[in-house]
Enzyme design. Structure first.
Site, PDB file in Angstrom:
ATOM      1  CD  GLN A   1      -2.883  -0.654  -0.187  1.00 57.46           C
ATOM      2  OE1 GLN A   1      -3.417   0.439  -0.366  1.00 57.46           O
ATOM      3  NE2 GLN A   1      -2.936  -1.606  -1.090  1.00 57.46           N
TER       4      GLN A   1
ATOM      5  CD  GLU B   1      -7.342   7.211   1.857  1.00 53.91           C
ATOM      6  OE1 GLU B   1      -7.690   6.811   2.990  1.00 53.91           O
ATOM      7  OE2 GLU B   1      -8.049   7.923   1.146  1.00 53.91           O
TER       8      GLU B   1
HETATM    9 MO1  MOS Z   1     -10.456   6.464  -0.615  1.00 51.90          MO
HETATM   10  S1  MOS Z   1     -10.303   8.262  -1.577  1.00 51.90           S
HETATM   11  O1  MOS Z   1     -11.297   6.806   0.781  1.00 51.90           O
HETATM   12  O2  MOS Z   1     -11.125   5.376  -1.629  1.00 51.90           O
END
Ligand code: MOS
Length: 750
Positions: free
Chosen positions: A648, A715
């Site tokens: 990730q 993220e």
């Molecule tokens: Mo993510 S932008 O919460 O898929």
């Protein structure tokens, strides 16, 4: 396969993806690959204007083609509800949701205006090319810099959006300071480009039910949406997405292909598939365009005296998409005077939306460019500057963090990267004819937790199934789910089957916001503990009670057996316990409502942090930048699976390199259309652009943040990465480029 001698899998083991073989052998079926009888193929016709009205659609030639069954437009479509509320999905934003083929109005370029339905994809595509449309044009504006004149502070509180909180008097402090910088930064529109195109196969079951295979991050959100829009009773709509080929936020809200495929299925009472083209992927959700004005001031020792951090992002004419852009800089740095204003501005495009680390990927990244400028103005090493202004608490909300090992991330990243070999002056490092630059940035994201439900089912031989409606969008959810289940019941992961991606399974929110590993992990553990409790109750039925009425805390579970901690020789098998109680299975469904005392109650901030170090080499004669090395140190508490977690981070870093050097949607404002709407011209990093990336997970014990002490990592890898690269480019060249991406023309331009 069921060898009980396999070692129990533990949380923290670098387990291979459990869905890996299915994916690489093609057995994993995606939305556009699901078979259906008498399937019709829909080809979407897109508008060529950005604003106005459809006067006429000439479809006679298309209809004359053999194999064409229907041309569906706003004129002949089935009845649809009239009011906005029917179209509001669980993740909608304030405004009026887009409804394809609703009426003759055109709201954005490449809006879907017709769907040709035919027996084959090729016939549908050819027939679609024969359709002519007469329009009545209206003036549009897709130029964000023009739209900024009418920017406004979003007012709607229902969306949960909160304005940044100011502190002190930033304007006065900035005015009084001697050492200061001010700069404007620009981020262009980015389009999500998951490998899997947005696609839907609606299977018309013929008894009032439909099964919808959709590319989505939230099957239950799509189920609710389709029920409300098309008047199906919810139990007649089943949405499945067992495999998702990436989404990055583009599948959080239902996209128009699922709406069109369902509309056509309803109209023709047949199974229908709609797959968007890569070009059409550039006609819906996108990361908003952004401008950010940052002003910073320090005292002579480099302590921040003022932060002013204003930003504006783009939204559509019909909905207000908002994201948290300004807060990150205010949260991350100690400074008594800080202010920010967030505004949005309307352009005639589809509504912008969430794209990997929405808000932070923009706002933290651009802020970290300004921090580098400030460090140079103050004549302080950029790492030292960040340590001088380090905040142990959330400086905006004035709340403690459940944990923040950013200091350790800076230290370990710097050591691994070799930050100390950096000579401060720009243009001072060279490798042959290339300039070398070393840059740094900070990343920050939320550590979210959401209540969700999991069903668990144990068989006497130790086979275990765990299931929930939510999806694995490629992040590794199947794997961490199976891993936590295996850990809880002391099984090897081979004994566990994880099931996801089906709206009929227990309640789960859409996969997003890096919340899934922490949330599903906790729910799986609760469900599997309940299974273990039932096993112990069953064990009490065994004659002579070999475990003596032991409770869960008194036993260990391993290899399909329950053993007393105090006397491991006293053990029984799962099968013996179950047969003593006459049980063929043990099943538990843990629902969010059945749980009390979730985390998220205390007034503390829950965040992940990172330190990103980038090395670039720049050929000044050609303007070519190569990112030769990245070291990213991530503080994300407990890591369930270092292998999938690392993946990730790698993906996020690659996307961050794309932000720095490649990604940019270019619009011809005369017609209001994205012109580079293909992967030949909308650049993303290719393999040759990616060199060494090293990922460090720093130790950050945090039992408080979420029930398993886990913070998500989907993220954080993108946040700040582009700033580290661009700060390195400045160090290499002495040139500040404030408009992303840093393409070679901007470096050659002096
Ligand atoms: Mo993510 S932008 O919460 O898929």
């Amino acid at each position: 396969m069921t060898s009980p001698t396999l070692t129990p899998t533990r949380i923290g083991d670098p387990v291979d993806r459990v869905d890996g073989v299915a994916k690489v052998t093609g057995q994993a079926r995606y939305a556009a690959e699901q078979p259906a009888d008498r399937l019709l193929y829909g080809w979407v016709v897109s508008s060529s204007i950005a604003k106005g009205r459809i006067v006429a659609i000439h479809d006679e030639d298309a209809r004359a083609i053999s194999g064409v069954v229907e041309v569906m437009t706003h004129v002949n479509r089935p009845q649809l509800p009239r009011f906005d509320h029917s179209y509001k999905d669980a993740l909608c934003v304030p405004g009026s949701p887009f409804r394809a083929l609703y009426d003759e109005r055109i709201l954005f370029n490449a809006q879907p205006i017709a769907v040709v339905l035919a027996d084959s994809l090729e016939v549908a595509r050819y027939a679609a090319s024969l359709i002519e449309v007469d329009y009545e044009r209206e003036t549009h504006n897709t130029d964000f810099t023009v739209a900024l004149a009418d920017r406004f502070v979003p007012q709607d509180k229902r969306s949960g959006f909160e304005a940044p909180k100011n502190r002190g008097d930033a304007q006065s402090a900035y005015g009084a300071a001697r050492c200061k910088i001010a700069a404007d930064f620009h981020l262009p529109t980015h389009y999500h480009n998951p490998m899997e195109l947005h696609a839907t196969t609606v299977v018309w079951e013929g008894d009032g039910r439909i099964t919808v295979y959709d590319k989505t991050q939230g099957p239950q959100n799509v189920q609710g949406y389709l029920s409300a829009v098309f008047g199906f009773s919810p139990e007649h709509v089943r949405v499945k997405n067992p495999y998702v080929g990436g989404a990055f936020g583009s599948g959080l809200r239902p996209q128009y292909q699922v709406y069109l495929a369902t509309l056509a299925a309803k109209m023709l009472e047949r199974s229908v598939r709609v797959v968007l083209t890569r070009q059409q992927m550039f006609s819906h959700v996108h990361r908003p365009e952004a401008v950010q004005s940052v002003a910073l001031a320090t005292d002579p020792s480099g302590r921040l005296q003022a932060i002013i951090n204003d930003a504006a992002t783009s939204t559509s004419r019909f909905e207000d998409y908002m994201e948290t852009v300004c807060d990150w800089g205010l949260m991350n740095y100690a400074c008594e005077n800080a202010s920010a204003e967030y505004t949005i501005a309307r352009v005639d495009t589809y509504t912008s939306g969430d794209m990997r680390a929405p808000g932070a990927a923009t706002g933290m990244t651009l802020f970290e460019l300004a921090v580098d400028e400030m460090a140079y103005a103050a004549n302080i090493d950029p790492l030292e500057f960040r340590l001088i202004n380090y905040s142990d608490k959330n400086a905006m909300d004035d709340t403690p963090f459940t944990s923040k090992a950013l200091r350790e991330a800076y230290a370990q990243g710097a050591a691994k990267f070799g930050w100390s070999r950096r000579t401060p002056a720009p243009r001072s490092m060279k490798d042959g004819r290339e300039l070398v630059g070393l840059g740094l940035a900070t990343g920050m994201w939320d550590a979210l937790f959401r209540q969700m439900a999991v069903h668990a089912r144990l068989l006497p031989n130790g086979d275990l199934e765990v299931a929930t409606a939510g999806s694995d969008i490629g992040t590794g959810t199947y794997t961490v789910m199976a891993q936590v289940a295996a850990d809880t019941l002391g099984l090897p992961i081979e004994k566990v089957t994880a099931t996801l991606g089906d709206s009929s399974l227990p309640e789960s929110p859409a996969e997003g916001g890096s919340s899934m590993a922490a949330s599903v992990g906790a729910a799986v553990q609760v469900a599997c503990r309940a299974v273990a409790e039932k096993l112990l109750v069953a064990a009490d039925q065994i004659e002579g009670q070999p475990l003596g009425g032991a409770r869960l805390e008194d036993v260990t579970l391993a290899h399909g057996r329950i053993a007393l901690k105090s006397d491991p020789a006293r053990s029984i098998s799962f099968g013996d316990a179950m047969s003593a109680a006459g049980l063929e299975t043990i099943e538990v469904e843990d629902t969010p409502a059945s749980r009390s005392g979730s985390s998220g109650q205390s007034r503390k901030s829950r965040n992940t942090h990172s330190a990103i170090f980038a090395e670039v080499k720049v050929d000044e004669e050609l303007g070519v930048v190569r990112v030769t090395r990245i070291v990213i140190a991530v503080a994300a508490a407990r890591i369930i699976n270092p292998k999938t977690a690392r993946s990730q981070i790698l993906g996020g870093v690659v996307m961050g390199i794309g932000m720095a050097l490649h990604e940019e949607a270019l619009t011809d404002h005369r017609i209001g259309r994205c012109m580079n709407r293909n992967l030949g011209e909308y650049h993303i990093p290719a393999h040759a652009d990616i060199r060494d990336i090293e990922v460090i997970f720093v130790d950050e014990p945090d039992p408080e943040v979420t029930p398993l002490g886990v913070k998500g990592v989907g993220e954080i890898g993108i946040v700040g990465t582009a700033a580290a690269v661009i700060n390195a480019i400045f160090h290499a060249t002495g040139k500040r480029v404030r408009s992303l991406p840093v393409t070679l023309d901007k470096l050659l331009d002096s």
